[in-house]
Design an enzyme around this catalytic site. Structure first.
Site, PDB file in Angstrom:
ATOM      1  N   ARG A  12      35.361  38.051  34.087  1.00  0.00           N
ATOM      2  CA  ARG A  12      36.403  37.480  33.217  1.00  0.00           C
ATOM      3  C   ARG A  12      37.677  37.149  33.994  1.00  0.00           C
ATOM      4  O   ARG A  12      38.265  36.098  33.838  1.00  0.00           O
ATOM      5  CB  ARG A  12      36.743  38.464  32.090  1.00  0.00           C
ATOM      6  CG  ARG A  12      35.633  38.602  31.070  1.00  0.00           C
ATOM      7  CD  ARG A  12      35.964  39.732  30.116  1.00  0.00           C
ATOM      8  NE  ARG A  12      36.946  39.335  29.136  1.00  0.00           N
ATOM      9  CZ  ARG A  12      37.912  40.128  28.679  1.00  0.00           C
ATOM     10  NH1 ARG A  12      38.032  41.353  29.135  1.00  0.00           N
ATOM     11  NH2 ARG A  12      38.746  39.716  27.767  1.00  0.00           N
ATOM     12  N   ILE A  13      38.105  38.092  34.867  1.00  0.00           N
ATOM     13  CA  ILE A  13      39.364  37.849  35.587  1.00  0.00           C
ATOM     14  C   ILE A  13      39.170  36.760  36.633  1.00  0.00           C
ATOM     15  O   ILE A  13      39.969  35.832  36.743  1.00  0.00           O
ATOM     16  CB  ILE A  13      39.905  39.150  36.204  1.00  0.00           C
ATOM     17  CG1 ILE A  13      40.300  40.128  35.094  1.00  0.00           C
ATOM     18  CG2 ILE A  13      41.108  38.857  37.103  1.00  0.00           C
ATOM     19  CD1 ILE A  13      40.740  41.501  35.582  1.00  0.00           C
ATOM     20  N   ASP A  51      29.464  36.007  43.987  1.00  0.00           N
ATOM     21  CA  ASP A  51      29.223  37.164  43.121  1.00  0.00           C
ATOM     22  C   ASP A  51      27.721  37.387  43.099  1.00  0.00           C
ATOM     23  O   ASP A  51      26.954  36.438  43.325  1.00  0.00           O
ATOM     24  CB  ASP A  51      29.738  36.868  41.692  1.00  0.00           C
ATOM     25  CG  ASP A  51      29.970  38.143  40.894  1.00  0.00           C
ATOM     26  OD1 ASP A  51      29.185  39.107  41.047  1.00  0.00           O
ATOM     27  OD2 ASP A  51      30.930  38.180  40.120  1.00  0.00           O
ATOM     28  N   ALA A  76      37.576  41.720  49.547  1.00  0.00           N
ATOM     29  CA  ALA A  76      36.621  41.305  50.568  1.00  0.00           C
ATOM     30  C   ALA A  76      36.664  42.307  51.695  1.00  0.00           C
ATOM     31  O   ALA A  76      37.709  42.876  51.964  1.00  0.00           O
ATOM     32  CB  ALA A  76      36.972  39.919  51.093  1.00  0.00           C
ATOM     33  N   PRO A  77      35.532  42.564  52.324  1.00  0.00           N
ATOM     34  CA  PRO A  77      35.570  43.476  53.466  1.00  0.00           C
ATOM     35  C   PRO A  77      36.301  42.835  54.639  1.00  0.00           C
ATOM     36  O   PRO A  77      36.432  41.613  54.701  1.00  0.00           O
ATOM     37  CB  PRO A  77      34.093  43.688  53.796  1.00  0.00           C
ATOM     38  CG  PRO A  77      33.407  42.506  53.238  1.00  0.00           C
ATOM     39  CD  PRO A  77      34.216  42.020  52.087  1.00  0.00           C
ATOM     40  N   ALA A  94      42.444  44.534  42.381  1.00  0.00           N
ATOM     41  CA  ALA A  94      41.325  45.130  41.652  1.00  0.00           C
ATOM     42  C   ALA A  94      41.310  46.647  41.826  1.00  0.00           C
ATOM     43  O   ALA A  94      41.887  47.376  41.025  1.00  0.00           O
ATOM     44  CB  ALA A  94      40.028  44.500  42.112  1.00  0.00           C
ATOM     45  N   ARG A  95      40.690  47.141  42.884  1.00  0.00           N
ATOM     46  CA  ARG A  95      40.589  48.572  43.111  1.00  0.00           C
ATOM     47  C   ARG A  95      40.854  48.878  44.580  1.00  0.00           C
ATOM     48  O   ARG A  95      40.299  48.212  45.475  1.00  0.00           O
ATOM     49  CB  ARG A  95      39.179  49.071  42.767  1.00  0.00           C
ATOM     50  CG  ARG A  95      38.945  49.273  41.281  1.00  0.00           C
ATOM     51  CD  ARG A  95      39.733  50.477  40.774  1.00  0.00           C
ATOM     52  NE  ARG A  95      39.601  50.710  39.347  1.00  0.00           N
ATOM     53  CZ  ARG A  95      40.387  50.159  38.398  1.00  0.00           C
ATOM     54  NH1 ARG A  95      41.352  49.338  38.722  1.00  0.00           N
ATOM     55  NH2 ARG A  95      40.198  50.450  37.132  1.00  0.00           N
ATOM     56  N   ASP A 145      47.806  45.160  44.870  1.00  0.00           N
ATOM     57  CA  ASP A 145      48.325  45.862  43.697  1.00  0.00           C
ATOM     58  C   ASP A 145      47.556  47.170  43.531  1.00  0.00           C
ATOM     59  O   ASP A 145      47.917  48.014  42.735  1.00  0.00           O
ATOM     60  CB  ASP A 145      48.138  44.967  42.457  1.00  0.00           C
ATOM     61  CG  ASP A 145      48.866  45.508  41.233  1.00  0.00           C
ATOM     62  OD1 ASP A 145      50.056  45.840  41.368  1.00  0.00           O
ATOM     63  OD2 ASP A 145      48.249  45.603  40.154  1.00  0.00           O
ATOM     64  N   GLU A 201      45.497  55.936  45.544  1.00  0.00           N
ATOM     65  CA  GLU A 201      46.794  55.751  44.887  1.00  0.00           C
ATOM     66  C   GLU A 201      47.049  56.743  43.749  1.00  0.00           C
ATOM     67  O   GLU A 201      48.174  56.875  43.275  1.00  0.00           O
ATOM     68  CB  GLU A 201      46.904  54.332  44.342  1.00  0.00           C
ATOM     69  CG  GLU A 201      45.951  54.046  43.189  1.00  0.00           C
ATOM     70  CD  GLU A 201      46.003  52.600  42.692  1.00  0.00           C
ATOM     71  OE1 GLU A 201      46.674  51.761  43.308  1.00  0.00           O
ATOM     72  OE2 GLU A 201      45.360  52.338  41.660  1.00  0.00           O
ATOM     73  N   HIS A 212      50.150  48.926  41.135  1.00  0.00           N
ATOM     74  CA  HIS A 212      49.084  48.758  40.135  1.00  0.00           C
ATOM     75  C   HIS A 212      49.676  48.312  38.799  1.00  0.00           C
ATOM     76  O   HIS A 212      49.612  49.028  37.789  1.00  0.00           O
ATOM     77  CB  HIS A 212      48.280  50.058  39.972  1.00  0.00           C
ATOM     78  CG  HIS A 212      46.867  49.791  39.504  1.00  0.00           C
ATOM     79  ND1 HIS A 212      45.763  50.395  40.050  1.00  0.00           N
ATOM     80  CD2 HIS A 212      46.370  48.970  38.540  1.00  0.00           C
ATOM     81  CE1 HIS A 212      44.664  49.971  39.441  1.00  0.00           C
ATOM     82  NE2 HIS A 212      45.019  49.087  38.519  1.00  0.00           N
TER      83      HIS A 212
HETATM   84  C1  COI Z   1      42.235  48.756  34.548  1.00  0.00           C
HETATM   85  O1  COI Z   1      42.406  48.421  33.360  1.00  0.00           O
HETATM   86  O2  COI Z   1      41.099  48.962  34.993  1.00  0.00           O
HETATM   87  C2  COI Z   1      43.396  48.899  35.437  1.00  0.00           C
HETATM   88  O3  COI Z   1      43.259  48.723  36.612  1.00  0.00           O
HETATM   89  C3  COI Z   1      44.701  49.323  34.817  1.00  0.00           C
HETATM   90  C4  COI Z   1      45.154  50.720  35.101  1.00  0.00           C
HETATM   91  C5  COI Z   1      46.003  51.309  34.020  1.00  0.00           C
HETATM   92  C6  COI Z   1      44.200  51.699  35.652  1.00  0.00           C
END
Ligand code: COI
Length: 304
Positions: free
Chosen positions: A153-154, A173, A203-204, A218-219, A243, A248, A288
């Site tokens: 979606r994003i 993907d 990306a790595p 993302a993560r 972000d 974190e 984040h």
């Molecule tokens: C998510 O919705 O997965 C986010 O990264 C937001 C966060 C509050 C953990």
């Protein structure tokens, strides 16, 4: 019915209270993370809701089960930390939140533009009364190739926004999304790495990404921070905009303005590495917050 809501930010309190009153749900709210020290706040609750920093250890689930909690809901979209296998084996119903992709996608466009127009340097220099153009020559998005890794979606929303800039968009993907296929070209992962001027989401780090702009909204876990540091030191990045930062939890969404750095060991390691990474002029780090719009926060409370 009773819910215990963990990790509640001040801006969420009214929405959670209103939603629970409307549905006749008893609500206990705390700013604390769910972990072994706070789990008892869920005594008598049918469900608990958290954001992204709680500890979902087996021990926490055992205690929740013992207290009769049946549902564990994350108000955030990501559920990577929820220890799903164990929870489901214990009979918990797990849910995760949902909110529109617009906020994160718009934030991503902002960070890409900040990255290619050298905004970190420009802002730092002008704060320092240096009004030269030194090191500030940018690129125009329309003449670049943007690689979008991940087209859910994003990713799809980012691609739609990018279309307006006239850049070449390539993506990768494991699942090829038919609606994305209509507006962007899927390429093998290696081609995405080799041909992109900007890679968004994740990306790595490979030698072929030299000079590339990476946007990770993302993560944090998608990056190995020691590889990131090595790449920064060896000038492999054009810009790194992140972000999300590995490790974190316990760092973001709280202030560290009075922390005293005593040593470089143990739990302070990620925090110290972050300070180092942030010190590079070509690193943009935000706490984040890509998800954090008034619209998304309301949707998260409703869904979680
Ligand atoms: C998510 O919705 O997965 C986010 O990264 C937001 C966060 C509050 C953990």
């Amino acid at each position: 019915m009773k819910i215990t809501a963990y990790e509640v930010r001040p801006d969420e309190r009214n929405t959670l209270e209103r939603l629970c009153t409307e549905k006749g749900i008893e609500l206990v709210m705390t700013a604390a993370n769910l972990d072994m020290t706070t789990v008892e706040l869920a005594e008598g609750a049918d469900g608990v809701t958290t954001l992204g920093q709680s500890t979902f250890s087996n021990e926490v689930y055992d205690k929740l089960k013992e207290m009769g909690v049946k549902v564990v809901a994350a108000r955030c979209v990501g559920y990577d930390r929820m220890n799903r296998e164990y929870a489901e084996a214990q009979g918990f119903k797990l849910c995760h939140g949902s909110y529109g992709p617009n906020g994160v996608a718009e934030f991503t466009i902002m960070t890409i533009l900040m990255a290619i127009r050298k905004m970190k340097r420009a802002m730092a220099n002008t704060d320092d009364k240096d009004f030269t153009l030194k090191g500030k020559q940018g690129r125009q998005l329309g003449s670049l190739t943007v690689g979008v890794y991940g087209t859910g979606r994003i990713g799809y929303h980012v691609i739609k926004l990018l279309k307006g800039f006239g850049c070449k968009i390539i993506c990768n993907d494991v699942y090829e999304n038919p609606v994305v296929k209509e507006i962007a070209e899927y390429v093998p992962f290696d081609t995405l790495l080799a041909e992109s001027d900007v890679i968004t989401l994740h990306a790595p780090l490979l030698p072929s990404t030299e000079g590339v702009i990476i946007v990770n909204n993302a993560r944090g876990g998608l990056m190995n921070i020691d590889d990131v540091i090595e790449a920064l030191e060896n000038e492999k990045f054009g810009v790194l905009a992140m972000d999300a930062y590995p490790g974190e939890e316990g760092i973001i969404h709280m202030t560290h303005d009075e922390d005293i750095v005593t040593n470089f060991a143990g739990e302070k390691k990620s925090w110290l590495k972050l300070q180092y990474v942030r010190s590079f002029v070509n690193v943009i780090h935000t706490p984040h917050m890509a998800f954090f719009t008034r619209e998304a926060a309301e949707e998260m409370c409703a869904a979680g």
